[in-house]
Write an enzyme that holds these catalytic residues in place. Structure first.
Site, PDB file in Angstrom:
ATOM      1  N   GLN A 282      -1.119  -3.493   4.647  1.00 24.10           N
ATOM      2  CA  GLN A 282      -0.651  -3.637   3.255  1.00 24.10           C
ATOM      3  C   GLN A 282      -1.161  -2.508   2.358  1.00 24.10           C
ATOM      4  OE1 GLN A 282       1.613  -5.767   2.326  1.00 24.10           O
ATOM      5  NE2 GLN A 282       1.615  -7.207   4.044  1.00 24.10           N
TER       6      GLN A 282
ATOM      7  N   SER B 219       1.811  -0.578  10.160  1.00 31.65           N
ATOM      8  CA  SER B 219       3.114  -1.105  10.558  1.00 31.65           C
ATOM      9  C   SER B 219       4.211  -0.441   9.728  1.00 31.65           C
ATOM     10  CB  SER B 219       3.103  -2.615  10.306  1.00 31.65           C
ATOM     11  OG  SER B 219       4.341  -3.155  10.641  1.00 31.65           O
TER      12      SER B 219
ATOM     13  N   HIS C  10       7.403  -1.320   9.206  1.00 30.83           N
ATOM     14  CA  HIS C  10       8.394  -2.091   8.439  1.00 30.83           C
ATOM     15  C   HIS C  10       7.907  -2.497   7.051  1.00 30.83           C
ATOM     16  CE1 HIS C  10       7.041  -6.424   9.039  1.00 30.83           C
ATOM     17  NE2 HIS C  10       6.375  -5.875  10.035  1.00 30.83           N
TER      18      HIS C  10
ATOM     19  N   CYS D 127       3.801 -14.586   8.023  1.00 29.01           N
ATOM     20  CA  CYS D 127       3.408 -14.765   9.411  1.00 29.01           C
ATOM     21  C   CYS D 127       2.661 -16.067   9.617  1.00 29.01           C
ATOM     22  CB  CYS D 127       2.525 -13.606   9.867  1.00 29.01           C
ATOM     23  SG  CYS D 127       3.231 -12.037   9.441  1.00 29.01           S
TER      24      CYS D 127
HETATM   25  N1  PLP Z   1      -1.670  -7.292   9.241  1.00 29.41           N
HETATM   26  C1  PLP Z   1      -1.210  -7.577   8.013  1.00 29.41           C
HETATM   27  C2  PLP Z   1      -2.149  -7.497   6.851  1.00 29.41           C
HETATM   28  C3  PLP Z   1       0.130  -7.930   7.811  1.00 29.41           C
HETATM   29  O1  PLP Z   1       0.572  -8.208   6.583  1.00 29.41           O
HETATM   30  C4  PLP Z   1       0.984  -7.994   8.948  1.00 29.41           C
HETATM   31  C5  PLP Z   1       2.385  -8.442   8.800  1.00 29.41           C
HETATM   32  O2  PLP Z   1       2.694  -9.363   8.072  1.00 29.41           O
HETATM   33  C6  PLP Z   1       0.460  -7.664  10.215  1.00 29.41           C
HETATM   34  C7  PLP Z   1      -0.873  -7.331  10.314  1.00 29.41           C
HETATM   35  C8  PLP Z   1       1.318  -7.672  11.449  1.00 29.41           C
HETATM   36  O3  PLP Z   1       2.185  -6.561  11.431  1.00 29.41           O
HETATM   37  P1  PLP Z   1       3.438  -6.439  12.407  1.00 29.41           P
HETATM   38  O4  PLP Z   1       4.528  -7.249  11.795  1.00 29.41           O
HETATM   39  O5  PLP Z   1       3.765  -4.978  12.427  1.00 29.41           O
HETATM   40  O6  PLP Z   1       3.042  -6.913  13.750  1.00 29.41           O
END
Ligand code: PLP
Length: 380
Positions: free
Chosen positions: A179, A199, A201, A322
Site C-alpha cells: 500500500q 504488487s 495491481h 482479502c
Molecule cells: N499486503 C497488503 C498490505 C495488501 O493490501 C495486499 C492485497 O490486498 C497484499 C499484501 C496481497 O497482494 P496480492 O494481491 O498481490 O497478492
C-alpha cells in the site's frame, strides 16, 4: 458508478492496457531461448527491471518477479526462516498485518518456528516501544507492513532499522510495501532493509504480478523450484509483457506521485467534511497515507451500508478485501483497541487521483442519505 475501493485493487492505466494489447500477441517468445526472438524478450525484461529498480532505489538484480505480493511474502517468510533455521527460529511481526503474512506465520508456527506479534498503538502503527522486550539473539526476521491496508497508518521503518542495527543485527527486515508503492517515497537502499514486497495491481498495473526485493547477499530458499529462472529464486517462464506493463505503471505513478497525493488529500478532506452531519468516527490520527480512510458509524452494520452504497453504484469496503470473508471483524482494529461493535460498523473508503471532486460530493451525499436512513430505522 463511483469506485472508492482503490486499496483493494484499481483499474490498469490506459497506457498499461495499450501496452498489453500492443505486445501480447507478438512478444510471446520464451526469454530463456537462445535465438533472436527470445533474446529480445530477455532484453525487454532486463530493461523493465532496470526501470523498476530506478523507481525503487535498488539494483535490477535485487528484484525478483513474482505472481504478486502474497507470493513475495510467502517466499521471504518461509525462504528466509528455513534458510536461517540453524542460527535461530524466531520471527517478529505485528497484529496489523495483511492475511498473507498472518497465514504464512500461522504455517511457520506449525512448523516449529517461534513467532511474536507486536500490538498496535491506538493510531494503528506498530508499537515499537515493545520490540526490545521481545527480540532476542535467535530473532532472524522482523516482518512488518509498511502502510496498513485497512487504516492507512504508516510505520516508521527508519526507527525499526535503527533499533535492529543497535540491538539485533542478525535479524533481517522485510517490509510489505504493497500500500506504500507510489503513495509514499520509497528508496530501498536508503532504508537499509533486506526484503520488500510489492504488487502491481495496486498501482494501476496488471493483476497477478508483483516484486520481491532481496538485498544482495541475503540467503533465501526459493518457494518455487523448477527451471532455475531468476537466479534460481523463482522458477517459471518469465512474462516479459507483464513485467513491461508493471514497469510502465510504476513509472507513470512515480512521476505523478506528489501531484496525485495532493489531489487525494483534498478529496479525503472534502469527503470527511461532507459527511459530518451523520457523526462518523474518523480514524485520522497518527501518520497516514491520504488514499485510505477508516471510519465508523456506531450502531450501523457496515456490510448493510456497503450494500446500500452499492445499490447507489458507489463501491467501498467494509474491511480489507482479502480478509472480509474470513473474519467477522477486523483484527487490525481490535489490536488498536477498537471495540468489536465499532469494528463491525467500520468502513474503508479508498481514493485515487482519478476520482473527481464531483465523485466525492456525490458519494458523500449518498453516504449521508443511507446512514440517515439506517439511523431512522433504528429510532422507529
Ligand atoms: N499486503 C497488503 C498490505 C495488501 O493490501 C495486499 C492485497 O490486498 C497484499 C499484501 C496481497 O497482494 P496480492 O494481491 O498481490 O497478492
Amino acid at each position: 458508478m463511483i469506485y472508492l475501493d482503490h486499496a483493494a485493487t484499481t483499474f490498469p492505466y490506459p497506457e498499461v492496457v495499450d501496452y498489453f494489447s500492443e505486445h501480447l500477441a507478438k512478444n510471446f517468445a520464451n526469454p530463456a531461448g537462445v535465438y533472436d526472438l527470445a533474446i529480445r524478450e530477455e532484453k525487454s525484461i532486463r530493461a523493465s527491471l532496470s526501470s523498476l529498480a530506478e523507481d525503487l532505489g535498488c539494483s535490477p538484480d535485487e528484484l525478483i518477479v513474482t505472481s504478486g505480493a502474497t507470493e513475495s511474502i510467502n517466499t521471504v517468510l518461509k525462504g528466509h526462516m528455513f534458510a536461517q533455521r540453524k542460527r535461530g527460529n524466531h520471527l517478529i511481526t505485528s497484529q496489523g498485518e495483511h492475511s498473507a503474512t498472518r497465514q504464512t506465520c500461522a504455517f511457520l508456527e506449525e512448523q516449529g518456528f517461534r513467532i511474536n506479534y507486536l500490538p498496535l498503538t491506538p493510531d494503528g502503527a506498530n508499537d515499537l516501544t515493545l520490540l526490545p522486550g521481545i527480540a532476542a539473539k535467535d530473532t532472524m526476521l522482523l516482518s512488518f507492513i509498511g502502510v496498513n491496508n485497512e487504516t492507512g497508518s504508516i510505520n516508521d521503518i527508519k526507527k525499526l532499522r535503527h533499533l535492529r542495527d543497535a540491538h539485533y543485527p542478525q535479524a533481517a527486515i522485510h517490509i510489505d510495501f504493497v500500500q506504500g508503492w507510489n503513495r509514499i517515497p520509497i528508496n530501498l537502499k536508503a532504508l537499509g532493509i533486506e526484503y520488500a514486497s510489492f504488487s502491481a495491481h495496486k498501482i494501476h498495473g496488471p493483476k497477478s504480478i508483483g516484486l520481491l526485493y532481496v538485498r544482495k547477499g541475503q540467503k533465501l530458499w526459493p518457494l518455487i523450484h523448477g527451471g532455475g529462472q531468476q537466479n534460481n529464486l523463482r522458477s517459471g517462464t518469465e512474462n516479459s509483457v507483464a513485467v513491461g506493463a508493471m514497469a510502465l505503471a510504476s513509472r507513470i505513478g512515480k512521476t505523478a506521485m506528489s501531484e496525485n497525493s495532493a489531489h487525494v488529500s483534498a478529496l479525503r478532506e472534502r469527503f470527511i467534511s461532507a459527511i459530518q452531519s451523520v457523526r462518523p468516527i474518523v480514524r485520522d490520527t497518527g501518520d497516514k497515507v491520504p488514499h485510505i480512510l477508516s471510519l465508523a458509524f456506531p450502531g450501523i452494520q457496515s456490510e448493510t451500508l456497503v450494500h446500500m452504497m452499492e445499490a447507489d453504484e458507489v463501491y467501498l469496503s467494509n474491511q480489507s478485501a482479502c480478509a472480509s470473508k474470513a473474519y467477522a471483524f477486523s483484527q487490525v482494529l481490535a489490536s488498536m483497541g477498537v471495540s468489536q461493535d465499532e469494528a463491525k460498523s467500520s468502513l474503508r473508503v479508498s481514493f485515487d487521483a482519478s476520482n473527481t471532486f464531483d465523485d466525492i460530493d456525490e458519494a458523500a451525499a449518498l453516504m449521508v442519505k443511507n446512514v440517515q436512513t439506517l439511523y431512522d430505522r433504528h429510532i422507529k
